[in-house]
Motif scaffolding. Structure first.
Motif, PDB file in Angstrom:
ATOM      1  N   THR A   1      40.549  48.948  33.203  1.00  3.37           N
ATOM      2  CA  THR A   1      40.943  49.945  34.194  1.00  3.37           C
ATOM      3  C   THR A   1      40.874  49.446  35.633  1.00  3.37           C
ATOM      4  O   THR A   1      41.127  50.204  36.559  1.00  3.37           O
ATOM      5  N   THR A   2      40.520  48.198  35.837  1.00  5.77           N
ATOM      6  CA  THR A   2      40.425  47.681  37.199  1.00  5.77           C
ATOM      7  C   THR A   2      41.818  47.470  37.782  1.00  5.77           C
ATOM      8  O   THR A   2      42.786  47.246  37.065  1.00  5.77           O
ATOM      9  N   ARG A   3      41.907  47.555  39.079  1.00  6.48           N
ATOM     10  CA  ARG A   3      43.165  47.246  39.763  1.00  6.48           C
ATOM     11  C   ARG A   3      43.127  45.772  40.124  1.00  6.48           C
ATOM     12  O   ARG A   3      42.218  45.319  40.816  1.00  6.48           O
ATOM     13  N   LYS A   4      44.093  45.042  39.655  1.00  7.60           N
ATOM     14  CA  LYS A   4      44.180  43.615  39.921  1.00  7.60           C
ATOM     15  C   LYS A   4      45.436  43.336  40.733  1.00  7.60           C
ATOM     16  O   LYS A   4      46.461  43.989  40.550  1.00  7.60           O
ATOM     17  N   PHE A   5      45.317  42.349  41.610  1.00  5.96           N
ATOM     18  CA  PHE A   5      46.419  42.002  42.493  1.00  5.96           C
ATOM     19  C   PHE A   5      46.749  40.524  42.379  1.00  5.96           C
ATOM     20  O   PHE A   5      45.898  39.713  42.035  1.00  5.96           O
ATOM     21  N   GLU A   6      47.992  40.214  42.694  1.00  6.39           N
ATOM     22  CA  GLU A   6      48.419  38.825  42.789  1.00  6.39           C
ATOM     23  C   GLU A   6      48.954  38.601  44.202  1.00  6.39           C
ATOM     24  O   GLU A   6      49.394  39.542  44.863  1.00  6.39           O
ATOM     25  N   VAL A   7      48.898  37.360  44.646  1.00  5.35           N
ATOM     26  CA  VAL A   7      49.496  37.011  45.923  1.00  5.35           C
ATOM     27  C   VAL A   7      50.988  36.832  45.670  1.00  5.35           C
ATOM     28  O   VAL A   7      51.395  35.941  44.933  1.00  5.35           O
ATOM     29  N   ARG A   8      51.793  37.690  46.251  1.00  4.49           N
ATOM     30  CA  ARG A   8      53.235  37.607  46.066  1.00  4.49           C
ATOM     31  C   ARG A   8      53.839  36.648  47.094  1.00  4.49           C
ATOM     32  O   ARG A   8      54.701  35.848  46.769  1.00  4.49           O
ATOM     33  N   LEU A   9      53.389  36.757  48.347  1.00  2.00           N
ATOM     34  CA  LEU A   9      53.831  35.860  49.421  1.00  2.00           C
ATOM     35  C   LEU A   9      52.603  35.488  50.237  1.00  2.00           C
ATOM     36  O   LEU A   9      51.778  36.346  50.526  1.00  2.00           O
TER      37      LEU A   9
ATOM     38  N   ASP B   1      40.205  37.237  56.521  1.00  2.00           N
ATOM     39  CA  ASP B   1      39.756  36.836  55.187  1.00  2.00           C
ATOM     40  C   ASP B   1      39.551  38.077  54.320  1.00  2.00           C
ATOM     41  O   ASP B   1      38.715  38.913  54.621  1.00  2.00           O
ATOM     42  N   CYS B   2      40.311  38.173  53.264  1.00  2.00           N
ATOM     43  CA  CYS B   2      40.195  39.309  52.331  1.00  2.00           C
ATOM     44  C   CYS B   2      39.393  38.958  51.090  1.00  2.00           C
ATOM     45  O   CYS B   2      39.401  39.706  50.115  1.00  2.00           O
ATOM     46  N   THR B   3      38.698  37.832  51.120  1.00  2.00           N
ATOM     47  CA  THR B   3      37.906  37.415  49.973  1.00  2.00           C
ATOM     48  C   THR B   3      36.924  38.518  49.578  1.00  2.00           C
ATOM     49  O   THR B   3      36.192  39.027  50.412  1.00  2.00           O
ATOM     50  N   GLY B   4      36.954  38.891  48.317  1.00  2.00           N
ATOM     51  CA  GLY B   4      36.058  39.909  47.805  1.00  2.00           C
ATOM     52  C   GLY B   4      36.532  41.335  48.035  1.00  2.00           C
ATOM     53  O   GLY B   4      35.972  42.271  47.474  1.00  2.00           O
ATOM     54  N   LEU B   5      37.558  41.516  48.832  1.00  2.00           N
ATOM     55  CA  LEU B   5      38.074  42.854  49.106  1.00  2.00           C
ATOM     56  C   LEU B   5      38.950  43.354  47.958  1.00  2.00           C
ATOM     57  O   LEU B   5      38.957  44.536  47.647  1.00  2.00           O
ATOM     58  N   LEU B   6      39.669  42.416  47.334  1.00  2.00           N
ATOM     59  CA  LEU B   6      40.584  42.744  46.246  1.00  2.00           C
ATOM     60  C   LEU B   6      40.217  41.938  45.010  1.00  2.00           C
ATOM     61  O   LEU B   6      39.716  40.821  45.129  1.00  2.00           O
ATOM     62  N   ASN B   7      40.535  42.470  43.865  1.00  2.00           N
ATOM     63  CA  ASN B   7      40.355  41.746  42.614  1.00  2.00           C
ATOM     64  C   ASN B   7      41.632  40.935  42.381  1.00  2.00           C
ATOM     65  O   ASN B   7      42.628  41.467  41.895  1.00  2.00           O
ATOM     66  N   LEU B   8      41.598  39.657  42.754  1.00  2.00           N
ATOM     67  CA  LEU B   8      42.783  38.801  42.655  1.00  2.00           C
ATOM     68  C   LEU B   8      42.805  38.036  41.342  1.00  2.00           C
ATOM     69  O   LEU B   8      41.774  37.542  40.886  1.00  2.00           O
ATOM     70  N   VAL B   9      43.994  37.935  40.768  1.00  2.00           N
ATOM     71  CA  VAL B   9      44.162  37.122  39.567  1.00  2.00           C
ATOM     72  C   VAL B   9      44.417  35.688  39.995  1.00  2.00           C
ATOM     73  O   VAL B   9      44.874  35.421  41.099  1.00  2.00           O
ATOM     74  N   ASP B  10      44.124  34.778  39.108  1.00  2.00           N
ATOM     75  CA  ASP B  10      44.353  33.360  39.357  1.00  2.00           C
ATOM     76  C   ASP B  10      45.832  33.074  39.140  1.00  2.00           C
ATOM     77  O   ASP B  10      46.307  33.054  38.016  1.00  2.00           O
TER      78      ASP B  10
END
Length: 119
Positions: free
Chosen positions: A64-72, A103-112
């Protein structure tokens, strides 16, 4: 059940302000389950666009977590504008959040993004 979009956005804004940054809702989407796109602006004038991660990054069906990817990453604002315009045409219920933080480190749950089989 995944956290409702409006609650996630509210939390995200508070965390950005707590880190000394600025955050705003540029476009309000569906409160229950609208897709969330995050536009990060830095002091050097470049921007990064975070988008919802594709489903193949969710390991379990009940995740149920929201995960994000870097699109650009680190591009001009006009490129982000075009990408977001396209997303809005595809999904008019999406949210667009702007964060001014270096720096957004730790702010979002980023996928590798290197683990994405599509790339």
């Amino acid at each position: 059940m995944r956290l409702k979009s409006h609650i996630f956005v509210s939390s995200l804004l508070r965390h950005a302000f707590a880190r000394g940054g600025y955050a705003a809702v540029l476009r309000k989407g569906a409160e229950e389950a609208g897709a969330i796109f995050i536009r990060q602006r830095t002091r050097v004038g470049t921007e990064t666009l975070y988008a919802p991660a594709p489903q193949n990054f969710f390991e379990e069906e009940g995740d149920t977590t929201r995960k994000f990817e870097v699109r650009l990453r680190d591009v001009e604002a006009e490129i982000i504008d075009r990408a977001l315009s396209s997303e809005i045409r595809f999904d008019p219920d999406c949210w667009i959040i702007e964060i001014e933080l270096d720096d957004c480190t730790g702010l979002l749950n980023l996928v590798d993004d290197t683990a994405d089989p599509r790339r």
